[in-house]
Enzyme design. Structure first.
Site, PDB file in Angstrom:
ATOM      1  N   ASP A  43       0.817  -1.221   0.000  1.00  0.00           N
ATOM      2  CA  ASP A  43       0.000   0.000   0.000  1.00  0.00           C
ATOM      3  C   ASP A  43       0.846   1.264   0.000  1.00  0.00           C
ATOM      4  O   ASP A  43       0.430   2.301   0.528  1.00  0.00           O
ATOM      5  CB  ASP A  43      -0.978   0.023   1.198  1.00  0.00           C
ATOM      6  CG  ASP A  43      -1.850  -1.211   1.238  1.00  0.00           C
ATOM      7  OD1 ASP A  43      -2.282  -1.642   0.155  1.00  0.00           O
ATOM      8  OD2 ASP A  43      -2.077  -1.745   2.325  1.00  0.00           O
ATOM      9  N   GLY A 100      -4.036  -4.314  -4.647  1.00  0.00           N
ATOM     10  CA  GLY A 100      -5.027  -3.334  -5.102  1.00  0.00           C
ATOM     11  C   GLY A 100      -4.260  -2.106  -5.552  1.00  0.00           C
ATOM     12  O   GLY A 100      -3.845  -1.310  -4.729  1.00  0.00           O
ATOM     13  N   HIS A 101      -4.018  -2.002  -6.838  1.00  0.00           N
ATOM     14  CA  HIS A 101      -3.196  -0.912  -7.359  1.00  0.00           C
ATOM     15  C   HIS A 101      -4.101   0.165  -7.968  1.00  0.00           C
ATOM     16  O   HIS A 101      -4.729  -0.048  -8.999  1.00  0.00           O
ATOM     17  CB  HIS A 101      -2.189  -1.447  -8.380  1.00  0.00           C
ATOM     18  CG  HIS A 101      -1.159  -2.348  -7.751  1.00  0.00           C
ATOM     19  ND1 HIS A 101      -0.221  -3.050  -8.460  1.00  0.00           N
ATOM     20  CD2 HIS A 101      -0.916  -2.629  -6.450  1.00  0.00           C
ATOM     21  CE1 HIS A 101       0.543  -3.725  -7.613  1.00  0.00           C
ATOM     22  NE2 HIS A 101       0.129  -3.490  -6.393  1.00  0.00           N
ATOM     23  N   GLN A 106       2.407  -6.073  -3.131  1.00  0.00           N
ATOM     24  CA  GLN A 106       2.612  -5.961  -1.685  1.00  0.00           C
ATOM     25  C   GLN A 106       3.953  -5.270  -1.399  1.00  0.00           C
ATOM     26  O   GLN A 106       4.377  -4.438  -2.172  1.00  0.00           O
ATOM     27  CB  GLN A 106       2.516  -7.339  -1.000  1.00  0.00           C
ATOM     28  CG  GLN A 106       1.108  -7.934  -1.005  1.00  0.00           C
ATOM     29  CD  GLN A 106       0.779  -8.691  -2.265  1.00  0.00           C
ATOM     30  OE1 GLN A 106       1.596  -9.416  -2.790  1.00  0.00           O
ATOM     31  NE2 GLN A 106      -0.430  -8.534  -2.764  1.00  0.00           N
ATOM     32  N   LYS A 119       2.368   1.827  -5.189  1.00  0.00           N
ATOM     33  CA  LYS A 119       3.093   1.281  -6.353  1.00  0.00           C
ATOM     34  C   LYS A 119       2.328   1.435  -7.656  1.00  0.00           C
ATOM     35  O   LYS A 119       2.910   1.720  -8.691  1.00  0.00           O
ATOM     36  CB  LYS A 119       3.384  -0.220  -6.168  1.00  0.00           C
ATOM     37  CG  LYS A 119       4.404  -0.527  -5.119  1.00  0.00           C
ATOM     38  CD  LYS A 119       4.575  -2.014  -4.946  1.00  0.00           C
ATOM     39  CE  LYS A 119       3.334  -2.702  -4.463  1.00  0.00           C
ATOM     40  NZ  LYS A 119       2.851  -2.306  -3.148  1.00  0.00           N
TER      41      LYS A 119
END
Ligand code: IMP
Length: 417
Positions: free
Chosen positions: A13, A40-41, A221, A16
């Protein structure tokens, strides 16, 4: 022909997706090499927000293309959903993506197992419930299903039957969706991907292509969640480090840069050690201003101060050669900011944890630095210089907002001051 890996330097988080999306225009291929839909990008395209869980963060209307590498575990239902959502705004975008047929699939059973296992654990990990651990477990125990098995339906059915038989014994009949149904669903999803224009191409077939062009490897991650070297067992089940590029046929020696994305403070979602965690009105304010709620699960993230021992550990473990700092604007207006410079372990202050276990017993040692009203202020520059001197990794870029173009080089920032 540049090759750069972007990895998270903390517990994920860090931003990225946005960083990859910013650089994406300079690269022909954006490659995801590990993890699955637990990631979750978040990216903005023409001011519209998209959250990619599986898709590499390409610019959908740009020339670049995306590759899903064999180190990933892929939930085809999720992949089809993401592609269809993107294709609604960018028709034909599916043809910009290729998937390695060697990827392991996340099956409906894996998600059920994920939830059952969390209930059985004395100390739950706080997983995302996306079936990641069970999918990687089946890979290691050799029960997993690969994408290439969908092109041999006989073999697919046999493998699913066998796996189901074993799982029903292990899970005492608690899993639903019999193998014939799973097989039919997987074939349907395979056909929908084909219709969307997605190509099934292995890293072997891509070898010459990747080596003759520019490739950006998008990590998932963060190093401290890495299966091998993160804060085990409170980790994910895939590789979060640059060496994960080996699943796409590359060695880290072939990378020009391993950019670690670091947030100006620290967050973590799920359980596990977090030495610099603080629950106060200041950190609650940071959570609200930084919108620190999980992109995958919506859970509030735990918030704490910047952790230099953790960053030093990440820099060594993942061979970081540069940093991109994100979300420093969230700290704007604080009078002072705390930075952890050492871990007190058994009464001795250390610069860096030697093992992942040290994170569990460390007491943080802090210095307090003056805050900044805006990221154009000299105190923010001093903050960055402090990080660089302490960790011995240069900060090259600064992200100062969620939009893709809210980013600049550190040199430009200094020039504009
Ligand atoms: P899993 O990957 O769903 O098995 O979850 C294992 C741990 O990793 C949990 O603490 C999750 O919250 C954390 N995790 C997994 N993916 C991400 C991510 O993309 N960002 C932050 N934490 C994550």
């Amino acid at each position: 022909m540049r090759r750069v890996a972007v990895v998270g330097a903390q517990w994920g988080d860090e931003g990225k997706g946005k960083v990859v999306n910013y650089f994406a225009k300079e690269f022909e291929w954006i490659v995801r090499f590990a993890g699955g839909a637990n990631a979750g990008h978040t990216v903005y395209v023409h001011d519209r927000k998209y959250v990619n869980h599986l898709l590499p963060c390409i610019v959908p209307d740009g020339p670049g293309r995306g590759f899903l590498g064999a180190g990933m575990v892929v939930d085809l239902q999720q992949l089809v959903g993401e592609l269809e959502a993107l294709a609604a705004d960018f028709p034909g975008v599916g043809a910009k993506f290729a998937v390695d047929p060697e990827v392991f699939l996340v099956l409906p059973w894996h998600k059920q197992q994920d939830i059952l296992l969390e209930k059985m654990r004395a100390a739950p990990i706080g997983t995302t419930g996306r079936g990641i651990g069970p999918a990687y477990t089946d890979k290691a125990s050799r029960e997993g299903i690969k994408l290439c098995h969908l092109f041999d339906e006989q073999m697919l059915k046999e493998r699913l039957e066998n796996s189901w038989h074993m799982k029903q014994i292990l899970y005492q009949g608690q899993l639903t969706m019999p193998p014939a149904e799973v097989a039919a669903e997987l074939i349907r999803l395979r056909d929908r991907l084909t219709k969307l224009g997605v190509q099934f191409t292995s890293a072997v077939d891509m070898g010459n292509v990747f080596r003759s062009t520019s490739v950006l490897f998008e990590g998932a991650q963060g190093v401290l969640l890495d299966l091998d070297f993160g804060t085990f067992p409170f980790v994910t089940s895939g590789s979060c480090m640059a060496h994960g590029v080996s699943s796409v046929g590359f060695s880290t020696f072939e990378l020009d840069d391993v950019a670690g994305v670091l947030k100006a403070y620290t967050t973590r979602v799920g359980a596990g050690p977090f030495p610099t965690e603080e629950d106060s009105s200041v950190t609650q304010g940071i959570r609200e201003r930084g919108k620190e709620y999980g992109a995958t699960t919506g859970r509030p993230r735990r918030v704490g101060w910047l952790d230099l021992p953790g960053l030093r550990y990440a820099a060594i473990r993942s061979g970081l050669t540069s940093f991109v700092i994100t979300k420093a604007d969230v700290l704007n207006g604080l009078e002072t900011v705390k930075v952890c410079t050492g871990y007190r372990i058994d009464g001795v202050v250390r610069d860096i944890p030697s093992t992942s276990h040290d994170f569990f017993v460390a007491e943080p040692v802090y210095v307090e630095l003056p805050g900044w009203p805006s990221t154009n202020h000299v105190n923010f520059l001093k903050y960055m210089t402090f990080i660089e001197e302490q960790v011995h990794v240069p900060i090259t870029y600064i992200s100062y907002g969620p939009k893709t173009d809210e980013m600049e080089t550190k040199d430009n920032l200094i020039m504009s001051m």
